[in-house]
Design a protein around this motif. Sequence first.
Motif, PDB file in Angstrom:
ATOM      1  N   ASP A  23       0.834  -1.199   0.000  1.00 29.97           N
ATOM      2  CA  ASP A  23       0.000   0.000   0.000  1.00 29.97           C
ATOM      3  C   ASP A  23       0.868   1.248   0.000  1.00 29.97           C
ATOM      4  O   ASP A  23       2.063   1.195   0.261  1.00 29.97           O
ATOM      5  CB  ASP A  23      -0.975  -0.006   1.183  1.00 29.97           C
ATOM      6  N   ASP A  32      -4.439   1.115  -1.506  1.00 29.10           N
ATOM      7  CA  ASP A  32      -4.208  -0.289  -1.197  1.00 29.10           C
ATOM      8  C   ASP A  32      -4.116  -1.149  -2.446  1.00 29.10           C
ATOM      9  O   ASP A  32      -5.004  -1.148  -3.278  1.00 29.10           O
ATOM     10  CB  ASP A  32      -5.387  -0.827  -0.367  1.00 29.10           C
ATOM     11  N   PHE A  49      -6.688  -1.821 -11.028  1.00 29.43           N
ATOM     12  CA  PHE A  49      -7.638  -1.713  -9.918  1.00 29.43           C
ATOM     13  C   PHE A  49      -6.912  -1.388  -8.623  1.00 29.43           C
ATOM     14  O   PHE A  49      -5.745  -1.737  -8.449  1.00 29.43           O
ATOM     15  CB  PHE A  49      -8.393  -3.035  -9.773  1.00 29.43           C
ATOM     16  N   GLN A  51      -7.700   0.271  -4.247  1.00 28.13           N
ATOM     17  CA  GLN A  51      -8.650   0.713  -3.246  1.00 28.13           C
ATOM     18  C   GLN A  51      -8.085   1.965  -2.594  1.00 28.13           C
ATOM     19  O   GLN A  51      -6.884   2.024  -2.322  1.00 28.13           O
ATOM     20  CB  GLN A  51      -8.781  -0.395  -2.204  1.00 28.13           C
ATOM     21  N   ARG A  53      -8.539   4.659   0.602  1.00 27.56           N
ATOM     22  CA  ARG A  53      -9.199   5.052   1.842  1.00 27.56           C
ATOM     23  C   ARG A  53      -8.850   6.504   2.106  1.00 27.56           C
ATOM     24  O   ARG A  53      -7.684   6.883   2.181  1.00 27.56           O
ATOM     25  CB  ARG A  53      -8.729   4.165   2.995  1.00 27.56           C
ATOM     26  N   GLU A  99     -14.206   4.834   1.687  1.00 27.64           N
ATOM     27  CA  GLU A  99     -13.330   3.825   1.130  1.00 27.64           C
ATOM     28  C   GLU A  99     -13.877   3.520  -0.257  1.00 27.64           C
ATOM     29  O   GLU A  99     -15.005   3.049  -0.390  1.00 27.64           O
ATOM     30  CB  GLU A  99     -13.366   2.583   2.018  1.00 27.64           C
ATOM     31  N   LYS A 101     -13.508   1.754  -3.985  1.00 29.36           N
ATOM     32  CA  LYS A 101     -12.864   0.622  -4.620  1.00 29.36           C
ATOM     33  C   LYS A 101     -12.904   0.768  -6.136  1.00 29.36           C
ATOM     34  O   LYS A 101     -13.972   0.960  -6.714  1.00 29.36           O
ATOM     35  CB  LYS A 101     -13.630  -0.650  -4.218  1.00 29.36           C
ATOM     36  N   ALA A 103     -12.521  -1.616  -8.991  1.00 22.47           N
ATOM     37  CA  ALA A 103     -12.511  -3.082  -9.059  1.00 22.47           C
ATOM     38  C   ALA A 103     -13.220  -3.536 -10.321  1.00 22.47           C
ATOM     39  O   ALA A 103     -14.015  -2.783 -10.898  1.00 22.47           O
ATOM     40  CB  ALA A 103     -13.198  -3.656  -7.819  1.00 22.47           C
ATOM     41  N   HIS A 108     -12.533   1.688 -12.784  1.00 17.87           N
ATOM     42  CA  HIS A 108     -11.203   1.123 -13.005  1.00 17.87           C
ATOM     43  C   HIS A 108     -10.355   2.089 -13.824  1.00 17.87           C
ATOM     44  O   HIS A 108     -10.867   3.015 -14.433  1.00 17.87           O
ATOM     45  CB  HIS A 108     -11.295  -0.241 -13.711  1.00 17.87           C
ATOM     46  N   GLU A 149      -9.938 -10.779  -7.938  1.00 20.64           N
ATOM     47  CA  GLU A 149      -9.648  -9.888  -6.813  1.00 20.64           C
ATOM     48  C   GLU A 149      -8.149  -9.816  -6.624  1.00 20.64           C
ATOM     49  O   GLU A 149      -7.437 -10.772  -6.921  1.00 20.64           O
ATOM     50  CB  GLU A 149     -10.278 -10.443  -5.521  1.00 20.64           C
ATOM     51  N   HIS A 154      -9.121 -12.325   0.374  1.00 24.66           N
ATOM     52  CA  HIS A 154     -10.185 -11.389   0.766  1.00 24.66           C
ATOM     53  C   HIS A 154     -11.502 -11.677   0.048  1.00 24.66           C
ATOM     54  O   HIS A 154     -11.505 -11.879  -1.132  1.00 24.66           O
ATOM     55  CB  HIS A 154      -9.785  -9.949   0.432  1.00 24.66           C
TER      56      HIS A 154
END
Length: 154
Positions: A23, A32, A49, A51, A53, A99, A101, A103, A108, A149, A154
Motif C-alpha cells: 500500500d 491499497d 484496480f 482501493q 481510503r 473507502e 474501490k 474493481a 477502473h 480480486e 479477501h
Amino acid sequence: MKKVLLGWAGALLMCSSLAIAHDFTLGKLKIDHPWSRATAPGAKVAGAFLQIRNGGDADELLRAESDVAARVELHEMKMADGVMQMKAVKGVALPAGAEVKLAPGGYHVMLIDLKRPLKEGETFPMTLVFAKSGTVRVDVQIEAMGAKEGHAGH
Ligand SMILES: [Cu+2]
C-alpha cells in the motif's frame, strides 16, 4: 489440538497476504494494493484496480498515468438497460472518510494501446493524480490472467 491447527492456518494466511500486500500513502489517502491482470499476446487494453481510503477531507481522483500504455483513462462499468456498459469518467469522487474501490465491474483505470504485454508476477509504475492531495507513484502488481480480486484471501 484444534487450537494449534487454527493457529497454524492463521499464520499461513498472514504470511501469504503479507507477501503480496502493498500500500501507498499520500497525505490522508491510503492506496491499497494496485493490481492488474496479465494480458494475452497482442492484447491492446487492460484494467488496473486499487482501493483508496480517504482519512481526510473530500478529494477526487482526477487521472492516472503510466508508461505501459499510450493512453490511460478512468472508466466506469455500469448496468444500463440490462447491458453492461463502460464509459470514461472525468474523475472518481472520494468523499471524506470514504473507502472507494476501483474493481472489476465498477470504476477502473483503463490502459489503452498497451506498449507491451503485462506479465504475471511483474509490476509496473503508475501515477495517480488527485485534486487536493497531489500526486503519488504506485507499483501495480500483475496478477494471473483470470484474477478477479487482488487479494487471494479477501
Ligand atoms: Cu474500461
